[in-house]
Enzyme design. Sequence first.
Site, PDB file in Angstrom:
ATOM      1  N   THR A  65      42.620  42.544 -42.908  1.00  0.00           N
ATOM      2  CA  THR A  65      43.313  43.398 -41.931  1.00  0.00           C
ATOM      3  C   THR A  65      43.897  44.647 -42.598  1.00  0.00           C
ATOM      4  O   THR A  65      43.675  45.770 -42.136  1.00  0.00           O
ATOM      5  CB  THR A  65      44.465  42.594 -41.265  1.00  0.00           C
ATOM      6  OG1 THR A  65      43.909  41.413 -40.694  1.00  0.00           O
ATOM      7  CG2 THR A  65      45.159  43.404 -40.197  1.00  0.00           C
ATOM      8  N   VAL A  66      44.634  44.457 -43.675  1.00  0.00           N
ATOM      9  CA  VAL A  66      45.301  45.602 -44.319  1.00  0.00           C
ATOM     10  C   VAL A  66      44.360  46.304 -45.307  1.00  0.00           C
ATOM     11  O   VAL A  66      44.303  47.534 -45.353  1.00  0.00           O
ATOM     12  CB  VAL A  66      46.607  45.153 -45.031  1.00  0.00           C
ATOM     13  CG1 VAL A  66      47.341  46.357 -45.608  1.00  0.00           C
ATOM     14  CG2 VAL A  66      47.523  44.396 -44.070  1.00  0.00           C
TER      15      VAL A  66
ATOM     16  N   GLY B  33      56.583  46.440 -42.677  1.00  0.00           N
ATOM     17  CA  GLY B  33      55.290  47.129 -42.502  1.00  0.00           C
ATOM     18  C   GLY B  33      55.395  48.625 -42.753  1.00  0.00           C
ATOM     19  O   GLY B  33      55.746  49.061 -43.852  1.00  0.00           O
TER      20      GLY B  33
ATOM     21  N   LYS C 105      61.027  38.478 -46.798  1.00  0.00           N
ATOM     22  CA  LYS C 105      61.495  39.868 -46.673  1.00  0.00           C
ATOM     23  C   LYS C 105      63.014  39.934 -46.889  1.00  0.00           C
ATOM     24  O   LYS C 105      63.518  40.872 -47.524  1.00  0.00           O
ATOM     25  CB  LYS C 105      61.099  40.420 -45.305  1.00  0.00           C
ATOM     26  CG  LYS C 105      59.574  40.561 -45.178  1.00  0.00           C
ATOM     27  CD  LYS C 105      59.128  40.742 -43.749  1.00  0.00           C
ATOM     28  CE  LYS C 105      57.622  40.877 -43.656  1.00  0.00           C
ATOM     29  NZ  LYS C 105      57.104  40.788 -42.291  1.00  0.00           N
TER      30      LYS C 105
HETATM   31  N1  LIG Z   1      48.599  41.834 -41.529  1.00  0.00           N
HETATM   32  C1  LIG Z   1      49.767  42.503 -41.543  1.00  0.00           C
HETATM   33  O1  LIG Z   1      50.231  43.033 -40.519  1.00  0.00           O
HETATM   34  C2  LIG Z   1      50.541  42.627 -42.797  1.00  0.00           C
HETATM   35  C3  LIG Z   1      50.159  41.987 -43.958  1.00  0.00           C
HETATM   36  N2  LIG Z   1      50.898  42.121 -45.094  1.00  0.00           N
HETATM   37  C4  LIG Z   1      50.473  41.482 -46.316  1.00  0.00           C
HETATM   38  O2  LIG Z   1      49.258  42.078 -46.743  1.00  0.00           O
HETATM   39  C5  LIG Z   1      48.487  41.130 -47.474  1.00  0.00           C
HETATM   40  C6  LIG Z   1      47.101  41.026 -46.849  1.00  0.00           C
HETATM   41  O3  LIG Z   1      47.243  40.614 -45.514  1.00  0.00           O
HETATM   42  P1  LIG Z   1      46.016  40.673 -44.490  1.00  0.00           P
HETATM   43  O4  LIG Z   1      45.189  41.881 -44.726  1.00  0.00           O
HETATM   44  O5  LIG Z   1      46.610  40.463 -43.153  1.00  0.00           O
HETATM   45  O6  LIG Z   1      45.187  39.377 -44.929  1.00  0.00           O
HETATM   46  P2  LIG Z   1      43.665  38.976 -44.590  1.00  0.00           P
HETATM   47  O7  LIG Z   1      43.617  37.493 -44.594  1.00  0.00           O
HETATM   48  O8  LIG Z   1      43.204  39.712 -43.376  1.00  0.00           O
HETATM   49  O9  LIG Z   1      42.840  39.547 -45.848  1.00  0.00           O
HETATM   50  C7  LIG Z   1      42.858  38.955 -47.112  1.00  0.00           C
HETATM   51  C8  LIG Z   1      41.706  39.508 -47.933  1.00  0.00           C
HETATM   52  O10 LIG Z   1      41.812  38.998 -49.252  1.00  0.00           O
HETATM   53  C9  LIG Z   1      40.513  38.598 -49.684  1.00  0.00           C
HETATM   54  N3  LIG Z   1      40.645  37.609 -50.753  1.00  0.00           N
HETATM   55  C10 LIG Z   1      41.085  36.334 -50.710  1.00  0.00           C
HETATM   56  N4  LIG Z   1      41.036  35.755 -51.926  1.00  0.00           N
HETATM   57  C11 LIG Z   1      40.540  36.710 -52.763  1.00  0.00           C
HETATM   58  C12 LIG Z   1      40.252  36.731 -54.139  1.00  0.00           C
HETATM   59  N5  LIG Z   1      40.435  35.665 -54.932  1.00  0.00           N
HETATM   60  N6  LIG Z   1      39.759  37.883 -54.671  1.00  0.00           N
HETATM   61  C13 LIG Z   1      39.565  38.962 -53.904  1.00  0.00           C
HETATM   62  N7  LIG Z   1      39.822  39.006 -52.588  1.00  0.00           N
HETATM   63  C14 LIG Z   1      40.306  37.875 -52.028  1.00  0.00           C
HETATM   64  C15 LIG Z   1      39.858  38.057 -48.434  1.00  0.00           C
HETATM   65  O11 LIG Z   1      38.438  38.025 -48.594  1.00  0.00           O
HETATM   66  C16 LIG Z   1      40.319  39.105 -47.417  1.00  0.00           C
HETATM   67  O12 LIG Z   1      39.454  40.222 -47.463  1.00  0.00           O
HETATM   68  C17 LIG Z   1      49.288  39.819 -47.432  1.00  0.00           C
HETATM   69  O13 LIG Z   1      50.083  39.729 -48.588  1.00  0.00           O
HETATM   70  C18 LIG Z   1      50.189  39.999 -46.213  1.00  0.00           C
HETATM   71  O14 LIG Z   1      51.373  39.241 -46.297  1.00  0.00           O
HETATM   72  C19 LIG Z   1      52.029  42.907 -45.138  1.00  0.00           C
HETATM   73  C20 LIG Z   1      52.459  43.552 -44.032  1.00  0.00           C
HETATM   74  C21 LIG Z   1      51.749  43.463 -42.768  1.00  0.00           C
HETATM   75  N1  LIG Z   2      52.906  38.524 -40.538  1.00  0.00           N
HETATM   76  C1  LIG Z   2      53.792  39.623 -40.742  1.00  0.00           C
HETATM   77  C2  LIG Z   2      53.023  40.822 -41.168  1.00  0.00           C
HETATM   78  C3  LIG Z   2      53.858  41.868 -41.707  1.00  0.00           C
HETATM   79  O1  LIG Z   2      54.611  41.711 -42.666  1.00  0.00           O
HETATM   80  C4  LIG Z   2      54.528  39.937 -39.468  1.00  0.00           C
HETATM   81  O2  LIG Z   2      54.169  39.389 -38.420  1.00  0.00           O
HETATM   82  O3  LIG Z   2      55.492  40.706 -39.518  1.00  0.00           O
HETATM   83 NA    NA Z   3      58.053  49.046 -45.122  1.00  0.00          NA
END
Ligand SMILES: NC(=O)C1=CN([C@@H]2O[C@H](COP(=O)(O)OP(=O)(O)OC[C@H]3O[C@@H](n4cnc5c(N)ncnc54)[C@H](O)[C@@H]3O)[C@@H](O)[C@H]2O)C=CC1
Ligand SMILES: N[C@@H](CC=O)C(=O)O
Ligand code: NA
Length: 436
Positions: A17-18, A136, A207
Amino acid sequence: MAEQNAPIRVGLLGAGTVGSQTARLLVEQKDELAQRIGRPIELSGIACLDPEEVDFPWIDRSLLTSDTMSVVKNADIVVELIGGTGVARTFVLEAMNNGASVVTANKALLAKYGPELYKTAEDNNVDIYFEAAVGGAIPIVRPLRESLVGDQVKDMLGIVNGTTNYILDEMTTKGLDFDVALKEAQAKGYAEADPTGDIEGYDAANKAAIMATLGFHTNVGIDDVTVEGITHITADDIAAATAEGKVVKLLAVVGKDEHGVSARVYPALIRNEHPLASVRGSFNAVFVRAEYADDLMFYGRGAGGAPTASAVVGDIVTVARHIAAGCTGPAIRMYNDYPIAPLSTSKAAFAVRFLIHDNPGVLAKISTIFAKNGVSINGVNQDLKPTLKDPGYDGEIQQLRLVTHMTDEMTLRATVAEVCELDCVTGDPSIIRVLD
Ligand SMILES: NC(=O)C1=CN([C@@H]2O[C@H](COP(=O)(O)OP(=O)(O)OC[C@H]3O[C@@H](n4cnc5c(N)ncnc54)[C@H](O)[C@@H]3O)[C@@H](O)[C@H]2O)C=CC1
Ligand SMILES: N[C@@H](CC=O)C(=O)O
Ligand code: NA
């Protein structure tokens, strides 16, 4: 000279996602970002678990790999968007020990291993930036880390989880079921890979730990945060709140007093007129009270691919500017060693809901227990729940809601437990704080 103009290599770990949106912002704004930095940046590699599954028009497929370490080793800035506290820690430490700076959105990692990571950055003379880890897209980490560094933070109060705010908002305004609202939050990319962390309050707790650490320059880790999520909040709780002109919000509350530092996450009832009541959907808001700046409020999108990527790319540009200038940003030093305030010092007003047998004298028995424990009741209401039954009891069930005056939390919880021992009380009670 060639060296000074050489592109700064950005290695992306994660294309979910990110990560996918971070790649989009870097690609679409490449030329403008180069001007802002004074040097070009290039995506040097994108690591993910399964490159075959990644299909975005802006991602050059030749950059995709499942060999994450190769991306770590060939970058000047490693952007960790994998999540979790396992392999992410290994890659982030390896990056810094290898001389690369790190940008991460991983609050779980920082709340667990913050001191180790901040020290590794300082020891290696590299940066670690993490604006996306709290709120975020909202600039809150940088204000705490830099803008307010000449002030004394007193406390902070906020909505810092987009998923739970979205769920509570949909339950309140559209009458959606918890599970349906959660599925929607997942589909919109707000939830963590395992949404248990969101709904049980642990994401907000991560957080809160980061906010407390930055605000008070002391180490507050995830294990120091008391956590209560929203899984016990029912449609009845929401209806009762609505009837009283209130909403239920999951709050992160961080403070410091004579007992030490506290970081707590819990759902609370707040008045419709309170500024936090109008924080809707995936939006977040954080109030900071500082000694000299007085009250500050930060508001914006707390979750979702593009908003979070905006904060990540902001950090990449900052770190790239430091690399171009041959410097680093301020280190994170936890020079205070404040104790964690015990839960026994926590005080609040509470709304407590019991399911009781519809018999004369039940209310008197319950209020006697409250009085005996010194918990003062501020308001009472009761309504019949004809659809509920207690096996072994033929009569009807009432829902009894008591609102207390300010009381200490341990006494309140002990009082509720004692009431639940009564034969005329059935089911699980609900306890929700009431914010002033
Ligand atoms: N989704 C959101 O709104 C927000 C997410 N975050 C943080 O951002 C980070 C990513 O979140 P998302 O993008 O939502 O997660 P996601 O689950 O959508 O993406 C995770 C990615 O990591 C990859 N991955 C997993 N294991 C791996 C490895 N060993 N080597 C390389 N790539 C690997 C996966 O293939 C995937 O592409 C997390 O720490 C989350 O807490 C922070 C703020 C907001
Ligand atoms: N899962 C978190 C993603 C952002 O940090 C949320 O819902 O706020
Ligand atoms: Na922020």
